[in-house]
Design an enzyme around this catalytic site. Structure first.
Site, PDB file in Angstrom:
ATOM      1  N   ARG A  88      41.043  37.227  48.203  1.00  0.00           N
ATOM      2  CA  ARG A  88      42.427  36.881  48.571  1.00  0.00           C
ATOM      3  C   ARG A  88      43.136  38.116  49.105  1.00  0.00           C
ATOM      4  O   ARG A  88      44.319  38.309  48.895  1.00  0.00           O
ATOM      5  CB  ARG A  88      43.179  36.322  47.378  1.00  0.00           C
ATOM      6  CG  ARG A  88      42.956  37.136  46.134  1.00  0.00           C
ATOM      7  CD  ARG A  88      44.122  37.627  45.461  1.00  0.00           C
ATOM      8  NE  ARG A  88      43.622  38.448  44.362  1.00  0.00           N
ATOM      9  CZ  ARG A  88      44.163  38.514  43.198  1.00  0.00           C
ATOM     10  NH1 ARG A  88      45.239  37.838  42.964  1.00  0.00           N
ATOM     11  NH2 ARG A  88      43.666  39.287  42.271  1.00  0.00           N
ATOM     12  N   ASP A 120      41.975  30.139  45.991  1.00  0.00           N
ATOM     13  CA  ASP A 120      42.710  29.665  47.162  1.00  0.00           C
ATOM     14  C   ASP A 120      43.090  30.792  48.124  1.00  0.00           C
ATOM     15  O   ASP A 120      43.708  30.550  49.165  1.00  0.00           O
ATOM     16  CB  ASP A 120      43.979  28.920  46.717  1.00  0.00           C
ATOM     17  CG  ASP A 120      44.883  29.781  45.860  1.00  0.00           C
ATOM     18  OD1 ASP A 120      44.587  30.989  45.681  1.00  0.00           O
ATOM     19  OD2 ASP A 120      45.899  29.261  45.357  1.00  0.00           O
ATOM     20  N   ARG A 171      49.614  46.017  50.342  1.00  0.00           N
ATOM     21  CA  ARG A 171      49.140  47.154  49.555  1.00  0.00           C
ATOM     22  C   ARG A 171      48.661  48.279  50.462  1.00  0.00           C
ATOM     23  O   ARG A 171      47.992  48.052  51.464  1.00  0.00           O
ATOM     24  CB  ARG A 171      47.995  46.691  48.668  1.00  0.00           C
ATOM     25  CG  ARG A 171      47.356  47.788  47.847  1.00  0.00           C
ATOM     26  CD  ARG A 171      46.630  47.248  46.636  1.00  0.00           C
ATOM     27  NE  ARG A 171      45.422  46.525  46.965  1.00  0.00           N
ATOM     28  CZ  ARG A 171      44.688  45.875  46.055  1.00  0.00           C
ATOM     29  NH1 ARG A 171      45.066  45.836  44.793  1.00  0.00           N
ATOM     30  NH2 ARG A 171      43.595  45.247  46.411  1.00  0.00           N
ATOM     31  N   ARG A 178      35.464  50.792  46.013  1.00  0.00           N
ATOM     32  CA  ARG A 178      35.457  50.754  44.555  1.00  0.00           C
ATOM     33  C   ARG A 178      34.065  51.089  44.044  1.00  0.00           C
ATOM     34  O   ARG A 178      33.094  51.087  44.805  1.00  0.00           O
ATOM     35  CB  ARG A 178      35.779  49.317  44.080  1.00  0.00           C
ATOM     36  CG  ARG A 178      36.992  48.716  44.730  1.00  0.00           C
ATOM     37  CD  ARG A 178      36.735  47.259  45.143  1.00  0.00           C
ATOM     38  NE  ARG A 178      37.830  46.772  45.999  1.00  0.00           N
ATOM     39  CZ  ARG A 178      38.923  46.194  45.533  1.00  0.00           C
ATOM     40  NH1 ARG A 178      39.042  45.962  44.244  1.00  0.00           N
ATOM     41  NH2 ARG A 178      39.886  45.833  46.339  1.00  0.00           N
ATOM     42  N   ASP A 247      34.995  46.685  39.677  1.00  0.00           N
ATOM     43  CA  ASP A 247      35.575  46.395  40.994  1.00  0.00           C
ATOM     44  C   ASP A 247      37.047  46.800  41.045  1.00  0.00           C
ATOM     45  O   ASP A 247      37.672  46.730  42.099  1.00  0.00           O
ATOM     46  CB  ASP A 247      35.425  44.911  41.342  1.00  0.00           C
ATOM     47  CG  ASP A 247      36.029  44.007  40.292  1.00  0.00           C
ATOM     48  OD1 ASP A 247      35.657  44.137  39.115  1.00  0.00           O
ATOM     49  OD2 ASP A 247      36.893  43.180  40.639  1.00  0.00           O
ATOM     50  N   ASN A 248      37.590  47.200  39.910  1.00  0.00           N
ATOM     51  CA  ASN A 248      38.987  47.630  39.884  1.00  0.00           C
ATOM     52  C   ASN A 248      39.102  49.126  39.643  1.00  0.00           C
ATOM     53  O   ASN A 248      40.107  49.617  39.134  1.00  0.00           O
ATOM     54  CB  ASN A 248      39.756  46.870  38.808  1.00  0.00           C
ATOM     55  CG  ASN A 248      39.887  45.403  39.146  1.00  0.00           C
ATOM     56  OD1 ASN A 248      39.837  45.026  40.314  1.00  0.00           O
ATOM     57  ND2 ASN A 248      40.045  44.567  38.137  1.00  0.00           N
ATOM     58  N   ASP A 257      44.933  47.616  41.130  1.00  0.00           N
ATOM     59  CA  ASP A 257      44.918  46.311  40.490  1.00  0.00           C
ATOM     60  C   ASP A 257      45.810  46.270  39.251  1.00  0.00           C
ATOM     61  O   ASP A 257      45.418  46.713  38.179  1.00  0.00           O
ATOM     62  CB  ASP A 257      43.474  45.891  40.137  1.00  0.00           C
ATOM     63  CG  ASP A 257      43.306  44.411  40.375  1.00  0.00           C
ATOM     64  OD1 ASP A 257      44.206  43.645  39.989  1.00  0.00           O
ATOM     65  OD2 ASP A 257      42.285  44.012  40.969  1.00  0.00           O
TER      66      ASP A 257
HETATM   67  P1  AMP Z   1      40.790  40.677  40.276  1.00  0.00           P
HETATM   68  O1  AMP Z   1      40.855  39.964  38.980  1.00  0.00           O
HETATM   69  O2  AMP Z   1      42.081  40.708  40.995  1.00  0.00           O
HETATM   70  O3  AMP Z   1      40.169  42.014  40.177  1.00  0.00           O
HETATM   71  O4  AMP Z   1      39.847  39.790  41.215  1.00  0.00           O
HETATM   72  C1  AMP Z   1      38.504  39.568  40.895  1.00  0.00           C
HETATM   73  C2  AMP Z   1      37.841  38.781  42.022  1.00  0.00           C
HETATM   74  O5  AMP Z   1      38.407  37.468  42.115  1.00  0.00           O
HETATM   75  C3  AMP Z   1      37.978  39.381  43.391  1.00  0.00           C
HETATM   76  O6  AMP Z   1      36.796  39.131  44.095  1.00  0.00           O
HETATM   77  C4  AMP Z   1      39.133  38.626  43.986  1.00  0.00           C
HETATM   78  O7  AMP Z   1      39.123  38.638  45.387  1.00  0.00           O
HETATM   79  C5  AMP Z   1      38.891  37.232  43.430  1.00  0.00           C
HETATM   80  N1  AMP Z   1      40.124  36.438  43.356  1.00  0.00           N
HETATM   81  C6  AMP Z   1      41.147  36.602  42.510  1.00  0.00           C
HETATM   82  N2  AMP Z   1      42.129  35.709  42.745  1.00  0.00           N
HETATM   83  C7  AMP Z   1      41.716  34.940  43.787  1.00  0.00           C
HETATM   84  C8  AMP Z   1      42.290  33.868  44.521  1.00  0.00           C
HETATM   85  N3  AMP Z   1      43.487  33.359  44.219  1.00  0.00           N
HETATM   86  N4  AMP Z   1      41.570  33.351  45.533  1.00  0.00           N
HETATM   87  C9  AMP Z   1      40.361  33.848  45.851  1.00  0.00           C
HETATM   88  N5  AMP Z   1      39.777  34.856  45.217  1.00  0.00           N
HETATM   89  C10 AMP Z   1      40.439  35.420  44.189  1.00  0.00           C
HETATM   90 MG    MG Z   2      40.434  43.437  41.622  1.00  0.00          MG
END
Ligand code: AMP
Ligand code: MG
Length: 486
Positions: A88, A120, A171, A178, A247-248, A257
């Site tokens: 996203r 989404d 951002r 990462r 990944d963060n 993040d």
């Molecule tokens: P995060 O928890 O933000 O570190 O995201 C972990 C993974 O989930 C990453 O690959 C993000 O791109 C994916 N992700 C988080 N929220 C969404 C979303 N609303 N739609 C698609 N991918 C998402």
């Molecule tokens: Mg992330």
């Protein structure tokens, strides 16, 4: 509008997916960071916020942009996912800032990408405002972090636990590479990909390492040192990242993040806020250990580059992990020495810090306030500090040892107090204030967010107009849990 100079998009196709943002219904500019825009050489027509909203929502792709979603993998709460990627987020491109540093401009919540899986590709207003507030607060606190260039409401709803207003967050990062980006290639046995990425990182972030006998080992070591330092800085302001998945964790050493992040109110080293962190993996006190674990995952990816002899490669990697631990300890001590106003170094300093932290934990003293009020005590005014401790015995004993220690440094009281106030913030983005700003915005009032953002600009000053932002939450205001709410 942007002077794009895109380098990541020049890497081979398997590093990303080219994808355009998906236009939104009714973009409205909520906040634009003019100072940062100037630093980035962005020419924005402030008299036309509607146009800015269209650009930052992704409805209009500015010329020179090469929109891509980056590929990455990652360990999430210890479990490996070989394919995460920007699900996203869409990288518009890179600009070179006034200081010659290359920075990414990324739209978060700009629509689905090939990495979206079941998501989404959108972001909800709450998390966007939270990231805006906390990342800008970090910058004002002097802690490396990604930055907020803009926030835009999309005029569309997103389905989360309930329907929420959607938003896009813009951002800015030194880069979005990462630990998980390295893992993406390493997990596939794509040694060439790992090497290309490592060369890219060295070029972009650590060009001075090119001349070292083993630039890849030097890179691993430098990343480890940056992360150790970063986490020590987090500990010094009571910051709990909340989701330190690989990944963060950036290769640049910036905090990234701001999902379920939070700040300590009352001091409790085992504190966890994130609703999804049931086992407390990312508790306040676990952060250095997790940082080291994440560095071990990075080291694994780099093994083939460290030495042709596998045994020697593992040995070199282990040495770096050891350095991480030592460096963290040293940085932590230097952060907390400064918080106590100690300029020099003495053998018992770590115990002195622990004595204070122990008293704070027992008293459930507010972390930020305790250090801030210690500066009063430096000027001989102990009452406000001591009032944080229902049972004052340990705090009083600490003050006596601390004074004895300070007496060997011979700093005038006013100078000492001023130095302490320059490192112990008065204003942090307290959880209840962040929640309050989000709740108001969801209710149609964005003013509370703007006001809080302003209060966070000068965290080391006690400005009368922002006095209320220094206060810890009342019991009924305390935030017990934070939610990813992506
Ligand atoms: P995060 O928890 O933000 O570190 O995201 C972990 C993974 O989930 C990453 O690959 C993000 O791109 C994916 N992700 C988080 N929220 C969404 C979303 N609303 N739609 C698609 N991918 C998402
Ligand atoms: Mg992330």
């Amino acid at each position: 509008m942007f002077h794009f100079d895109n380098s990541y998009a020049q890497l081979p196709d398997r590093f990303y997916a080219a994808v355009y943002p998906e236009p939104v219904e009714g973009p409205v500019l909520l906040k634009f960071n003019e100072a940062l825009a100037a630093e980035l050489g962005i020419e924005a027509d402030l008299s036309d916020p509607a146009r800015l909203a269209e650009v930052f929502a992704g409805n209009v792709v500015p010329s020179g942009a090469m929109p891509i979603a980056m590929a990455y993998a990652g360990h999430q709460f210890g479990n490996f996912s070989p394919k995460l990627g920007d699900g996203r987020a869409i990288l518009l491109g890179e600009v070179v800032d006034a200081k010659g540093r290359r920075r990414d401009i990324q739209l978060k919540g700009a629509g689905p990408t090939p990495f979206s899986r079941r998501g989404d590709g959108r972001a909800a207003l709450g998390p966007v405002l939270r990231e805006y507030l906390v990342s800008e607060a970090m910058a004002s606190l002097g802690i490396p972090a990604t930055r907020a260039l803009a926030a835009v409401a999309t005029g569309e709803a997103v389905q989360r636990e309930q329907l929420m207003p959607g938003a896009v967050f813009v951002r800015v990062a030194a880069s979005h590479v990462r630990v998980g980006t390295f893992q993406f290639f390493a997990a596939k046995g794509d040694d060439e990909g790992v090497k290309l990425l490592a060369d890219y990182v060295i070029d972009r972030h650590y060009p001075e390492l090119k001349d070292r006998p083993n630039p890849y080992l030097a890179m691993l070591e430098t990343v480890a040192l940056r992360q150790a330092e970063l986490i020590a800085r987090w500990m010094g302001i009571g910051f709990i990242h909340g989701v330190m998945n690989t990944d963060n964790m950036t290769i640049s050493g910036e905090t990234i993040d701001f999902g379920p992040c939070a700040f300590l109110d009352e001091y409790d080293p085992a504190k966890v806020f994130s609703s999804i962190d049931q086992a407390g993996r990312y508790a306040y006190r676990n952060q250095p250990g997790i940082g080291q674990w994440n560095m071990a995952r990075l080291a694994e990816c780099l093994l083939p580059l460290l030495d042709a002899d596998e045994e020697k490669a593992v040995e070199a990697a282990n040495a770096v992990l050891k350095i991480f631990g030592e460096h963290f300890q040293a940085e932590w001590l230097s952060v907390f020495r400064a918080k106590l106003g100690l300029a020099g170094e003495e053998a018992g300093d770590a115990e002195l810090v622990q004595a204070l932290l122990g008293a704070m934990q027992e008293a459930e003293a507010d972390f930020t306030l305790a250090f801030r009020l210690l500066a009063h005590a430096a000027e001989g005014r102990d009452e406000a500090f001591l009032a944080l401790f229902p049972d004052q015995q340990k705090a009083t004993a600490f003050l006596a040892t601390w004074r004895e220690r300070l007496s060997r440094e011979d700093q005038p009281a006013t100078a000492l107090a001023a130095t302490m106030r320059s490192v112990n913030p008065a204003v942090i983005p307290r959880n209840h204030r962040v929640e309050e700003a989000i709740a108001a915005a969801l209710n149609g009032d964005i003013g509370v967010f703007h006001q809080l953002l302003q209060a966070l600009e000068k965290p080391f000053e006690e400005l009368p107009e922002f006095a209320s932002y220094m206060l810890p939450p009342q019991v009924e205001e305390r935030v017990a849990q934070t939610f990813c709410g992506t």
